[in-house]
Design a protein around this motif. Structure first.
Motif, short mmCIF file in Angstrom:
data_model
loop_
_atom_site.label_atom_id
_atom_site.label_comp_id
_atom_site.label_asym_id
_atom_site.label_seq_id
_atom_site.Cartn_x
_atom_site.Cartn_y
_atom_site.Cartn_z
N SER A 261 0.83 -1.21 0.00
CA SER A 261 0.00 0.00 0.00
C SER A 261 0.86 1.25 0.00
N SER A 262 1.96 1.23 0.76
CA SER A 262 2.86 2.38 0.81
C SER A 262 3.53 2.60 -0.54
N VAL A 263 3.96 1.51 -1.19
CA VAL A 263 4.59 1.62 -2.51
C VAL A 263 3.62 2.24 -3.51
N LEU A 264 2.38 1.74 -3.52
CA LEU A 264 1.38 2.27 -4.44
C LEU A 264 1.15 3.76 -4.20
N ALA A 265 1.04 4.14 -2.93
CA ALA A 265 0.77 5.55 -2.60
C ALA A 265 1.95 6.44 -2.97
N LYS A 266 3.17 6.02 -2.62
CA LYS A 266 4.34 6.85 -2.89
C LYS A 266 4.60 7.03 -4.38
N LEU A 267 4.33 5.98 -5.15
CA LEU A 267 4.63 6.02 -6.58
C LEU A 267 3.45 6.46 -7.42
N GLY A 268 2.28 6.64 -6.79
CA GLY A 268 1.10 7.05 -7.54
C GLY A 268 0.62 6.00 -8.51
N LEU A 269 0.73 4.72 -8.10
CA LEU A 269 0.33 3.61 -8.97
C LEU A 269 -1.02 3.07 -8.54
N ALA A 270 -1.67 2.34 -9.46
CA ALA A 270 -3.02 1.86 -9.20
C ALA A 270 -3.06 0.43 -8.71
N ASN A 271 -2.07 -0.39 -9.09
CA ASN A 271 -2.16 -1.81 -8.76
C ASN A 271 -0.80 -2.48 -8.83
#
Length: 218
Positions: A190-200
């Motif tokens: 979840s942190s990776v997705l949020a930091k990188l602005g990714l969806a999945n």
């Protein structure tokens, strides 16, 4: 639902609209109609063909998600190794399935995408794995540089989790590989997705793939 073949649209409407299916709220014949139709009807999922005469599914996906980021996109294709697969996933599509997918599986894919998960036909998943784990795909220096810069925003542990996800690991598999609890893995993802602005998770895999392409040229 958008496809430039009226027979395909009729068939999809029948397949998707069964007793356990989904409500088809609108239809279009070209990707150029996607933003207008999504704005008017606000569907949970946009099902769209990847190859159309004027505006293709990849371009339409980018336009729709720029205007309506909460919409989930499921792309259909006739070709199991279509060159647009990776571009569609990079554009933010949640799923990519073949048009000859059995009806029950197609309906399931729509539900999976609607729930925020991703849905890939086995052959498409195999293509993604080959791209991530196989030979470099010549992503280009600019894209590779952006990918490496993005990964530098993560902690070392988050990068380890991202690389494990890129190898196709589930949360449980990443947990075993890195000796972390499953809730901790979920938190890192979840942190990776949020930091990188990714969806999945698919987009995590593609970003890691791009960064590795750049590393091979060093």
């Amino acid at each position: 639902m958008i496809d430039d073949d009226p027979l395909v649209r009729a068939g999809l409407r029948m397949l998707l609209g069964g007793p356990d299916g989904v409500d088809v709220v609108a239809e279009g014949e070209d990707g150029g109609q996607a933003v207008e139709l999504v704005g008017r009807h606000r569907p949970d999922v946009l099902v769209i063909d990847v190859r159309m005469a004027r505006t293709d599914g990849v371009s339409a996906t980018r336009e729709v998600l720029a205007a309506y980021p909460d919409v989930q996109v499921l792309i259909l294709t006739t070709f199991d190794a279509d060159a647009l697969v990776l571009e569609a996933l990079r554009a933010g599509a949640r799923g990519f399935v073949l048009k000859d997918t059995p009806p029950a599986q197609l309906v399931a894919a729509v539900h999976e995408v609607a729930s925020g998960d991703h849905a890939l036909s086995p052959s498409v998943a195999a293509l993604l794995v080959r791209e991530v784990s196989g030979a470099p795909a010549a992503a280009g220096g600019e894209r590779a540089g952006r990918a490496r810069s993005a990964l530098e925003n993560l902690t070392e542990r988050e990068r380890e989790v991202a690389r494990a996800v890129a190898r196709g690991g589930s949360n449980a598999e990443v947990s075993r590989e890195l000796f972390l609890s499953v809730p901790t893995v979920k938190a890192h993802v979840s942190s990776v997705l949020a930091k990188l602005g990714l969806a999945n998770r698919v987009q995590i895999a593609l970003l890691v793939h791009d960064a590795q392409d750049g590393d091979t040229g060093r």
